[in-house]
Each structure stands twice: as structure tokens, then as C-alpha cells.
Write a protein that holds these residues in place. Structure first.
Motif, PDB file in Angstrom:
ATOM      1  N   UNK A 216       7.448  12.247   4.420  1.00  0.00           N
ATOM      2  CA  UNK A 216       6.121  12.856   4.398  1.00  0.00           C
ATOM      3  C   UNK A 216       6.229  14.174   3.632  1.00  0.00           C
ATOM      4  N   UNK A 217       5.370  14.370   2.642  1.00  0.00           N
ATOM      5  CA  UNK A 217       5.336  15.592   1.852  1.00  0.00           C
ATOM      6  C   UNK A 217       3.901  16.107   1.780  1.00  0.00           C
ATOM      7  N   UNK A 218       3.723  17.414   1.775  1.00  0.00           N
ATOM      8  CA  UNK A 218       2.395  17.982   1.605  1.00  0.00           C
ATOM      9  C   UNK A 218       2.133  18.134   0.108  1.00  0.00           C
ATOM     10  N   UNK A 219       0.907  17.804  -0.340  1.00  0.00           N
ATOM     11  CA  UNK A 219       0.625  17.771  -1.774  1.00  0.00           C
ATOM     12  C   UNK A 219       0.109  19.103  -2.316  1.00  0.00           C
ATOM     13  N   UNK A 220       0.664  20.204  -1.815  1.00  0.00           N
ATOM     14  CA  UNK A 220       0.440  21.513  -2.424  1.00  0.00           C
ATOM     15  C   UNK A 220       1.805  22.058  -2.827  1.00  0.00           C
ATOM     16  N   UNK A 221       1.821  22.917  -3.837  1.00  0.00           N
ATOM     17  CA  UNK A 221       3.084  23.484  -4.289  1.00  0.00           C
ATOM     18  C   UNK A 221       3.430  24.686  -3.408  1.00  0.00           C
ATOM     19  N   UNK A 222       4.202  24.406  -2.352  1.00  0.00           N
ATOM     20  CA  UNK A 222       4.598  25.445  -1.410  1.00  0.00           C
ATOM     21  C   UNK A 222       5.983  25.988  -1.682  1.00  0.00           C
ATOM     22  N   UNK A 223       6.687  25.411  -2.663  1.00  0.00           N
ATOM     23  CA  UNK A 223       8.081  25.762  -2.853  1.00  0.00           C
ATOM     24  C   UNK A 223       8.933  25.078  -1.809  1.00  0.00           C
ATOM     25  N   UNK A 224      10.118  25.628  -1.530  1.00  0.00           N
ATOM     26  CA  UNK A 224      11.003  25.017  -0.535  1.00  0.00           C
ATOM     27  C   UNK A 224      11.806  26.086   0.170  1.00  0.00           C
ATOM     28  N   UNK A 225      11.664  26.165   1.466  1.00  0.00           N
ATOM     29  CA  UNK A 225      12.371  27.133   2.307  1.00  0.00           C
ATOM     30  C   UNK A 225      12.137  28.558   1.783  1.00  0.00           C
ATOM     31  N   UNK A 226      13.165  29.236   1.267  1.00  0.00           N
ATOM     32  CA  UNK A 226      13.015  30.626   0.830  1.00  0.00           C
ATOM     33  C   UNK A 226      12.489  30.754  -0.594  1.00  0.00           C
ATOM     34  N   UNK A 227      12.115  29.644  -1.202  1.00  0.00           N
ATOM     35  CA  UNK A 227      11.569  29.662  -2.559  1.00  0.00           C
ATOM     36  C   UNK A 227      10.056  29.468  -2.482  1.00  0.00           C
ATOM     37  N   UNK A 228       9.308  30.325  -3.167  1.00  0.00           N
ATOM     38  CA  UNK A 228       7.859  30.225  -3.168  1.00  0.00           C
ATOM     39  C   UNK A 228       7.369  29.138  -4.111  1.00  0.00           C
ATOM     40  N   UNK A 229       6.147  28.698  -3.921  1.00  0.00           N
ATOM     41  CA  UNK A 229       5.512  27.755  -4.823  1.00  0.00           C
ATOM     42  C   UNK A 229       4.334  28.399  -5.516  1.00  0.00           C
ATOM     43  N   UNK A 230       3.680  27.640  -6.371  1.00  0.00           N
ATOM     44  CA  UNK A 230       2.504  28.149  -7.073  1.00  0.00           C
ATOM     45  C   UNK A 230       1.349  28.380  -6.110  1.00  0.00           C
ATOM     46  N   UNK A 231       1.195  27.498  -5.124  1.00  0.00           N
ATOM     47  CA  UNK A 231       0.056  27.559  -4.210  1.00  0.00           C
ATOM     48  C   UNK A 231       0.302  28.401  -2.964  1.00  0.00           C
ATOM     49  N   UNK A 232       1.542  28.504  -2.528  1.00  0.00           N
ATOM     50  CA  UNK A 232       1.849  29.236  -1.300  1.00  0.00           C
ATOM     51  C   UNK A 232       2.950  30.258  -1.554  1.00  0.00           C
ATOM     52  N   UNK A 233       2.748  31.454  -1.029  1.00  0.00           N
ATOM     53  CA  UNK A 233       3.702  32.542  -1.197  1.00  0.00           C
ATOM     54  C   UNK A 233       4.300  32.935   0.144  1.00  0.00           C
ATOM     55  N   UNK A 234       5.505  33.485   0.113  1.00  0.00           N
ATOM     56  CA  UNK A 234       6.165  33.951   1.329  1.00  0.00           C
ATOM     57  C   UNK A 234       5.544  35.278   1.756  1.00  0.00           C
ATOM     58  N   UNK A 235       5.089  35.342   3.001  1.00  0.00           N
ATOM     59  CA  UNK A 235       4.478  36.567   3.522  1.00  0.00           C
ATOM     60  C   UNK A 235       5.316  37.188   4.645  1.00  0.00           C
ATOM     61  N   UNK A 236       6.437  36.566   4.964  1.00  0.00           N
ATOM     62  CA  UNK A 236       7.312  37.095   6.002  1.00  0.00           C
ATOM     63  C   UNK A 236       8.219  36.022   6.550  1.00  0.00           C
ATOM     64  N   UNK A 237       8.851  36.322   7.672  1.00  0.00           N
ATOM     65  CA  UNK A 237       9.701  35.336   8.345  1.00  0.00           C
ATOM     66  C   UNK A 237       9.477  35.419   9.853  1.00  0.00           C
ATOM     67  N   UNK A 238      10.321  34.733  10.619  1.00  0.00           N
ATOM     68  CA  UNK A 238      10.122  34.613  12.065  1.00  0.00           C
ATOM     69  C   UNK A 238      10.775  35.735  12.879  1.00  0.00           C
ATOM     70  N   UNK A 239      11.354  36.729  12.235  1.00  0.00           N
ATOM     71  CA  UNK A 239      12.012  37.804  12.974  1.00  0.00           C
ATOM     72  C   UNK A 239      10.962  38.706  13.616  1.00  0.00           C
ATOM     73  N   UNK A 240      11.056  38.898  14.936  1.00  0.00           N
ATOM     74  CA  UNK A 240      10.101  39.762  15.619  1.00  0.00           C
ATOM     75  C   UNK A 240      10.424  41.219  15.321  1.00  0.00           C
ATOM     76  N   UNK A 241       9.448  42.087  15.499  1.00  0.00           N
ATOM     77  CA  UNK A 241       9.592  43.471  15.063  1.00  0.00           C
ATOM     78  C   UNK A 241      10.433  44.312  16.022  1.00  0.00           C
TER      79      UNK A 241
END
Length: 376
Positions: free
Chosen positions: A296-321
């Protein structure tokens, strides 16, 4: 077909996949309820201002500097329901509203916003008896607000742009329900074992102490396929067909992961990238063959793991403050981009986690704000 789900438990998801009957996203009739646009009014030389709560008293009166109306930034932020951060060491100011940001500095005439950099203000940010004053129109504009000037009364009225200006602005708290949002999962085999993936999308109470009313969207999954992608998405309607919009998104992620931990494939905090984006077509989960195995793949360009895609950008991670505090904590995140609405006047917002950590990830999304401003 789409692997978007409104099911409340693992058994429902398992049955859905086993039957290969993947539910399509339900249409949404409107983009939230209509609400009054936040407004604040100042009068030059007067200590009385007015916002949606009524008249209030200022410490220092607004004034004119080089033909520009200067207003107290704290009262401006409060009136427009914007968040204000003040750094006393740097004498810097950061304003945020519905994903739109403005950064300023006392004694400086430069301004950085969500869609602009190093813009010159018509007057410098000033400190007057301990209060910061800013050029009303320039700052308000980058927060999605319009400004009107009444020369006779010397009044300046600042109002968040409404539908008459083509601006769409909405906030989702999930108190009344899912509010048109849908959840989905991708980057896993079509023939996966539901009992070991533990996939769950649901609207639940946030796991906070003594919380009996604050809801969020929960995404839960065990990454058995190296890079599980969990996401929530919503359709936005009522836009001008094929028009270009500045799109801004802000939301709160709730996470319980501490930083600096070890895990298979990566750390449970740092190796789970939180991504966000806007797309002009409905995000769908499709089947793709990878080396003889169907995923199963989502049909938007999200990149992969720590790599960004054209459609989705990295805005953070799961580390609590705050690593020293136990349990789930809120973590604010934001994203901005520019894109065209589709021919039906629609856009889709999508938020998700792209995991390199081969273990269980549980997150909650809350207080999502979206602002869409048409390009002129």
C-alpha cells in the motif's frame, strides 16, 4: 480505492483489509462553521481600544510615526487571537496565527513572515515605556488581516480577512467530532498481518491528566515494514477553481517519546519524521508492486522517512520538548506553501508520521488551524 479509514478499532481495520474493500474518503459539505472574524480597533492618542470582548485600556497610546500608525503589539496580537513570543535578550518578537508567522526586532525595520523575507517596514519597531509598538498595517497583513483608516477620527481598524476577501481560515479542535478528517496508513504490505501492525485511527480524549473534554485524532501503528506512514487528511471546498493560494497550517502534536533513545532502525523520537502538506487532489492509498511484493502506497510525494517530498515537508519529529516529564506532551508545529486549487475549487491538507523506527508509534493531533489566502 483508498486506505482511508473512519473505523474505531483494530478489528474493523483488519476486516476491511482482509476483504480488500478499502473505504473512499467521504465528501465534506463545508469547511467548518462560519465564525466572526477577530477585530481590534485603535485610536491615535487614545488609551482606549476595542476588540471583540469590548473596550479595554492601553498602557500607552498609539501614535503616528513617519505617516504610519504605530500600535502596541501585545494588544494587536490579543485582538487578532495571535500567539506572541517575546525574547528579552534579543528584543525580538514572534507572532503566529493559523500558521502565519511574523518575526520582528526592536529598533529594526526588517520583517520576516511566512511568505516573505527581509521586508522593510515603513517604520522601525519601537519600545515606548517598556511596550513594543509596530506598524499596524504591515504587521497585520502578514497575519491575514486587513486594515482600514478613518482620517477624521484617527481610528485604525484591523480585522482578520473573511470570505469577502476570498480568505479561508478555520480551526479544528475535534471537540464536536472528527470535523471531516479521515485517517489512513501506507508503506505496508497488502497481505500484512493486522494482529502485529496494531493500526488504529480514532478520535479520542487526549491522554492528559484530569482531561475529560479535550479530544484529538489518534494514530497508532507498529512499524513492521521499515517505514510505516500514518496520516490524517481533510478536504477543503469552496475555493476559487484553479486559483493560487498561500496555504498555512498550524497544529499541535502530542507525543510521549524522549530524545536520545535507542531503537531498531532508529530512535523512537528522532527517527519518526512528522510531515505536513497541501495537495490539489485527494490523497489515496494505492497498490504498488515492489520486487514481487505488493504494498500500500499513498499517491502523494511525501518523500521517505527523513527525506522530504514535493508535496509534504518535514515539520518536526516525535521527540517531546521536556524529556524530564513523563507522559504525552504538546508540541506545536507549522507549515506553509503555495499551490493551486483544483478545477472543483478544492485543496486537501495532510499530516502524517513517516517512521524509520521499527516499533510502536502513538501520536495525537489537535488544534489544527488552516489559512488559505488567494494570491492577487
Amino acid at each position: 480505492m483508498s486506505f482511508l479509514s473512519k473505523h474505531r478499532n483494530r478489528k474493523s481495520i483488519a476486516a476491511l483489509v482482509a476483504a480488500a474493500s478499502l473505504t473512499a474518503m467521504l465528501p465534506t459539505a463545508a469547511f467548518g462553521a462560519v465564525q466572526a472574524a477577530p477585530t481590534v480597533q485603535f485610536q491615535i492618542g487614545s488609551l482606549t481600544a476595542v476588540n471583540d470582548n469590548g473596550p479595554f485600556t492601553l498602557v500607552n497610546a498609539p501614535y503616528i510615526e513617519q505617516g504610519v500608525a504605530m500600535v502596541p503589539v501585545r494588544a494587536l496580537a490579543d485582538g487578532l487571537e495571535a500567539k506572541l513570543e517575546w525574547d528579552p535578550a534579543e528584543k525580538s518578537i514572534k507572532l503566529e496565527r493559523s500558521g502565519l508567522t511574523v518575526s520582528l526586532k526592536a529598533g529594526d525595520d526588517s520583517m520576516v513572515g511566512t511568505f516573505v523575507k527581509n521586508v522593510k517596514l515603513p517604520a522601525k519597531v519601537a519600545i515606548v515605556r517598556g511596550q513594543a509598538f509596530v506598524p499596524a498595517k504591515s504587521v497585520a497583513q502578514l497575519l491575514g488581516a486587513g486594515t482600514t483608516w478613518e482620517a477624521k477620527t484617527k481610528k485604525v481598524t484591523i480585522k482578520i480577512n473573511g470570505e469577502e476577501a476570498g480568505v479561508v481560515s478555520e480551526r479544528y479542535t475535534f471537540s464536536p467530532g472528527e470535523e471531516g478528517w479521515q485517517g489512513g496508513f501506507a508503506d505496508l504490505p497488502v497481505d500484512y498481518d493486522p494482529s502485529i501492525y496494531e493500526l488504529l485511527y480514532a478520535r479520542e480524549l487526549l491522554p492528559l491528566k484530569d482531561n475529560g473534554s479535550n479530544y484529538g485524532l489518534k494514530l497508532n501503528g507498529m512499524n513492521r515494514s521499515d517505514d510505516l506512514f500514518m496520516f490524517a487528511t481533510r478536504k477543503i471546498t469552496g475555493l476559487k477553481p484553479n486559483a493560487t493560494y498561500d496555504a498555512a497550517l498550524a497544529f499541535t502534536l502530542y507525543t510521549d517519546q524522549a530524545g536520545g533513545m535507542m531503537g531498531v532502525g532508529g530512535a523512537p523520537g528522532e527517527a519518526v519524521s512528522i510531515k505536513a502538506g497541501f495537495v490539489s487532489q485527494e490523497p489515496k492509498v494505492v497498490k504498488e508492486d515492489e520486487g514481487g511484493q505488493v504494498y500500500y502506497k499513498v499517491d502523494v510525494d511525501k518523500g521517505n522517512q527523513s527525506i522530504e517530498g514535493t508535496d509534504m515537508k518535514i515539520v518536526g519529529n516525535m521527540v517531546k520538548e521536556d524529556d524530564g516529564a513523563e507522559g504525552f506532551q504538546p508540541k506545536p508545529m507549522s507549515h506553509a506553501t503555495t499551490l493551486k486549487a483544483n478545477a472543483a475549487g478544492e485543496l486537501f491538507v495532510i499530516i502524517g508520521s513517516d517512521s524509520g523506527y521499527e516499533g510502536l508509534t502513538t501520536l495525537y493531533l489537535d488544534d489544527v488551524s488552516v489559512t488559505l489566502t488567494p494570491r492577487t
